[in-house]
Design a protein around this motif. Structure first.
Motif, short mmCIF file in Angstrom:
data_model
loop_
_atom_site.label_atom_id
_atom_site.label_comp_id
_atom_site.label_asym_id
_atom_site.label_seq_id
_atom_site.Cartn_x
_atom_site.Cartn_y
_atom_site.Cartn_z
N TRP A 1 -6.47 -6.01 -1.54
CA TRP A 1 -5.76 -6.03 -0.27
C TRP A 1 -4.31 -5.69 -0.51
O TRP A 1 -3.67 -6.24 -1.40
N LYS A 2 -3.77 -4.76 0.30
CA LYS A 2 -2.39 -4.32 0.18
C LYS A 2 -1.71 -4.39 1.55
O LYS A 2 -2.31 -4.04 2.57
N LEU A 3 -0.46 -4.81 1.55
CA LEU A 3 0.34 -4.79 2.78
C LEU A 3 0.63 -3.35 3.15
O LEU A 3 1.06 -2.55 2.31
N LYS A 4 0.37 -3.06 4.39
CA LYS A 4 0.56 -1.72 4.91
C LYS A 4 2.00 -1.57 5.37
O LYS A 4 2.53 -2.41 6.07
N GLY B 1 1.61 -9.37 9.20
CA GLY B 1 1.47 -8.22 8.33
C GLY B 1 0.10 -7.58 8.48
O GLY B 1 -0.90 -8.28 8.62
N ASP B 2 0.09 -6.25 8.47
CA ASP B 2 -1.16 -5.50 8.49
C ASP B 2 -1.50 -5.14 7.05
O ASP B 2 -0.60 -4.77 6.28
N LEU B 3 -2.77 -5.24 6.72
CA LEU B 3 -3.21 -4.93 5.37
C LEU B 3 -4.36 -3.96 5.40
O LEU B 3 -5.10 -3.88 6.39
N ILE B 4 -4.53 -3.25 4.29
CA ILE B 4 -5.70 -2.39 4.11
C ILE B 4 -6.32 -2.71 2.76
O ILE B 4 -5.66 -3.20 1.85
N LEU B 5 -7.60 -2.45 2.67
CA LEU B 5 -8.34 -2.64 1.43
C LEU B 5 -8.33 -1.32 0.69
O LEU B 5 -8.80 -0.30 1.21
N ASP B 6 -7.77 -1.30 -0.52
CA ASP B 6 -7.69 -0.03 -1.24
C ASP B 6 -9.01 0.31 -1.93
O ASP B 6 -9.97 -0.46 -1.88
N GLU B 7 -9.05 1.48 -2.54
CA GLU B 7 -10.27 1.97 -3.18
C GLU B 7 -10.77 1.06 -4.30
O GLU B 7 -11.95 1.02 -4.60
N SER C 1 0.84 -1.19 0.00
CA SER C 1 0.00 0.00 0.00
C SER C 1 0.88 1.24 0.00
O SER C 1 1.74 1.40 0.85
N PHE C 2 0.64 2.10 -0.94
CA PHE C 2 1.33 3.39 -1.02
C PHE C 2 0.25 4.47 -0.94
O PHE C 2 -0.25 4.92 -1.96
N HIS C 3 -0.11 4.90 0.24
CA HIS C 3 -1.15 5.91 0.37
C HIS C 3 -0.59 7.17 1.01
O HIS C 3 0.46 7.15 1.62
N ALA C 4 -1.28 8.28 0.83
CA ALA C 4 -0.95 9.56 1.45
C ALA C 4 0.30 10.23 0.88
O ALA C 4 0.97 10.98 1.58
N THR C 5 0.63 9.96 -0.36
CA THR C 5 1.78 10.62 -1.00
C THR C 5 1.39 11.06 -2.41
O THR C 5 0.53 10.46 -3.03
#
Length: 135
Positions: free
Chosen positions: A129-132, A119-125, A50-54
């Motif tokens: 599922w992406k590794l955080k 590993g922690d993951l988030i569900l993207d838009e 996961s590449f978020h907030a950039t």
């Protein structure tokens, strides 16, 4: 692998934005990530992160940096341990809102040593599922 995850944590503090991948469950995402790293397919492996907030301008630079880190750090470590023999998801917990998950895996190396990783993951838009990358 703990050193590898620490490297990801440092990189995560600098880079982030979501990308699509083909794994359907959090466990499949984690297993696929480790398999891709073990076979040297680093460009494909970063697609499971996961590449978020950039800003979008930094995404490609961030991916290139992670690929380089994987090549420089993960490859020699895996070689020392005789490669990846197997990886098995041993637990998967999805949050009540269905937007995050935690997966624990058991990694067996070619030299017979074993290691547990989480590993922690988030569900993207897009629903992947992406590794955080933890800070």
């Amino acid at each position: 692998m703990k050193k590898l995850l620490s490297i990801f944590a440092v990189v995560a503090a600098i880079f982030a934005v979501s990308c699509g991948v083909d794994a359907a469950t959090p466990s499949e995402t984690v297993v696929k990530f480790y398999e891709l790293v073990a076979t040297g397919e680093y460009e494909a492996a970063v697609e499971h992160l996961s590449f978020h907030a950039t800003s979008p301008e930094e995404v490609e630079q961030g991916k290139a940096m992670i690929v380089s880190l994987l090549s420089e750090k993960a490859a020699p470590m895996l070689e020392k341990k005789g490669g990846l023999k197997s990886i098995e998801a041993i637990s998967e917990t999805i949050s009540e809102d269905g937007k995050s998950a935690k997966v624990e895996v058991n990694i067996t190396y070619g030299n017979g040593t074993e290691e547990k990783q989480a590993g922690d993951l988030i569900l993207d838009e897009a629903g992947y599922w992406k590794l955080k990358l933890n800070k």
